[in-house]
Write a protein that holds these residues in place. Structure first.
Motif, PDB file in Angstrom:
ATOM      1  N   GLY A 126     -11.160  25.969 -31.248  1.00 28.78           N
ATOM      2  CA  GLY A 126     -10.811  26.295 -29.863  1.00 28.78           C
ATOM      3  C   GLY A 126     -11.105  27.741 -29.530  1.00 28.78           C
ATOM      4  N   TRP A 127     -10.847  28.625 -30.475  1.00 27.88           N
ATOM      5  CA  TRP A 127     -11.145  30.039 -30.252  1.00 27.88           C
ATOM      6  C   TRP A 127     -12.649  30.255 -30.115  1.00 27.88           C
ATOM      7  CZ3 TRP A 127     -13.814  33.549 -33.379  1.00 27.88           C
ATOM      8  CH2 TRP A 127     -13.818  34.862 -32.909  1.00 27.88           C
TER       9      TRP A 127
ATOM     10  N   ARG B 195      -3.851  26.443 -26.016  1.00 31.38           N
ATOM     11  CA  ARG B 195      -5.113  25.939 -25.455  1.00 31.38           C
ATOM     12  C   ARG B 195      -6.174  25.856 -26.543  1.00 31.38           C
ATOM     13  NH1 ARG B 195      -7.031  28.526 -20.071  1.00 31.38           N
ATOM     14  NH2 ARG B 195      -5.292  27.257 -19.397  1.00 31.38           N
ATOM     15  N   TYR B 196      -6.229  26.839 -27.429  1.00 30.45           N
ATOM     16  CA  TYR B 196      -7.178  26.789 -28.545  1.00 30.45           C
ATOM     17  C   TYR B 196      -6.928  25.548 -29.392  1.00 30.45           C
ATOM     18  CZ  TYR B 196      -8.107  31.826 -27.801  1.00 30.45           C
ATOM     19  OH  TYR B 196      -8.448  33.052 -27.282  1.00 30.45           O
TER      20      TYR B 196
ATOM     21  N   GLY C 143     -11.786  18.578 -29.401  1.00 34.12           N
ATOM     22  CA  GLY C 143     -13.189  18.852 -29.710  1.00 34.12           C
ATOM     23  C   GLY C 143     -13.608  18.319 -31.063  1.00 34.12           C
TER      24      GLY C 143
ATOM     25  N   GLY D 158      -8.473  23.302 -35.754  1.00 36.73           N
ATOM     26  CA  GLY D 158      -8.367  23.178 -34.301  1.00 36.73           C
ATOM     27  C   GLY D 158      -8.272  24.523 -33.609  1.00 36.73           C
TER      28      GLY D 158
ATOM     29  N   THR E  35      -7.800  22.183 -27.332  1.00 38.11           N
ATOM     30  CA  THR E  35      -9.244  21.983 -27.152  1.00 38.11           C
ATOM     31  C   THR E  35      -9.940  21.817 -28.498  1.00 38.11           C
ATOM     32  OG1 THR E  35      -9.656  24.370 -27.031  1.00 38.11           O
ATOM     33  CG2 THR E  35      -9.417  23.184 -24.946  1.00 38.11           C
ATOM     34  N   GLY E  36      -9.477  22.516 -29.502  1.00 37.95           N
ATOM     35  CA  GLY E  36     -10.076  22.392 -30.830  1.00 37.95           C
ATOM     36  C   GLY E  36      -9.862  21.022 -31.442  1.00 37.95           C
TER      37      GLY E  36
ATOM     38  N   VAL F  52     -14.597  21.329 -22.753  1.00 36.90           N
ATOM     39  CA  VAL F  52     -14.276  22.317 -21.720  1.00 36.90           C
ATOM     40  C   VAL F  52     -15.274  22.239 -20.570  1.00 36.90           C
ATOM     41  CG1 VAL F  52     -14.129  24.790 -21.224  1.00 36.90           C
ATOM     42  CG2 VAL F  52     -13.061  23.874 -23.286  1.00 36.90           C
TER      43      VAL F  52
ATOM     44  N   SER G  97     -13.738  29.137 -26.803  1.00 36.15           N
ATOM     45  CA  SER G  97     -13.338  30.067 -25.738  1.00 36.15           C
ATOM     46  C   SER G  97     -14.255  31.280 -25.694  1.00 36.15           C
ATOM     47  CB  SER G  97     -11.888  30.503 -25.918  1.00 36.15           C
ATOM     48  OG  SER G  97     -11.770  31.439 -26.978  1.00 36.15           O
TER      49      SER G  97
ATOM     50  N   ALA H 233     -15.499  21.043 -28.721  1.00 36.81           N
ATOM     51  CA  ALA H 233     -14.582  21.718 -27.794  1.00 36.81           C
ATOM     52  C   ALA H 233     -15.340  22.318 -26.614  1.00 36.81           C
ATOM     53  CB  ALA H 233     -13.791  22.797 -28.527  1.00 36.81           C
TER      54      ALA H 233
ATOM     55  N   ALA I  90     -15.932  22.983 -32.865  1.00 38.65           N
ATOM     56  CA  ALA I  90     -16.189  23.990 -31.831  1.00 38.65           C
ATOM     57  C   ALA I  90     -17.217  23.478 -30.833  1.00 38.65           C
ATOM     58  CB  ALA I  90     -16.655  25.295 -32.469  1.00 38.65           C
TER      59      ALA I  90
END
Length: 82
Positions: A17-18, A31-32, A39, A13, A35-36, A75, A21, A71, A68
């Motif tokens: 997420g990274w 947040r990473y 996602g 995750g 969202t991960g 986003v 981003s 994610a 990813a």
């Protein structure tokens, strides 16, 4: 679920997420992770529905890429709605 499986989900995750981003912007470890993880579900659903099967040679790499992509979709949809 055992602790190892949960830690793997968390790492996937955060990495997903990274990566998202990097593509669409944003930041922060929490947040990473959020969202991960979201996602991962969205990406898995999208890949299953479309019948796309990726094989990059490693199951974890496949999961990170799918998460990813999911994610990024999450986003972008959140930005469209907001």
């Amino acid at each position: 679920m055992d602790v190892k499986a949960i830690l793997i989900w968390v790492v996937i995750g955060i990495l997903a997420g990274w990566l998202a981003s990097v593509v669409v912007g944003g930041g922060g470890l929490i947040r990473y992770l959020i969202t991960g993880l979201i996602g991962a579900f969205v990406g898995g659903f999208l890949f299953n529905v479309t019948g796309i099967n990726i094989n990059l040679g490693n199951a974890y790499v496949n999961q990170i890429v799918v998460a990813a992509i999911g994610a990024v979709v999450v986003v972008l949809l959140a930005r469209l709605i907001a």
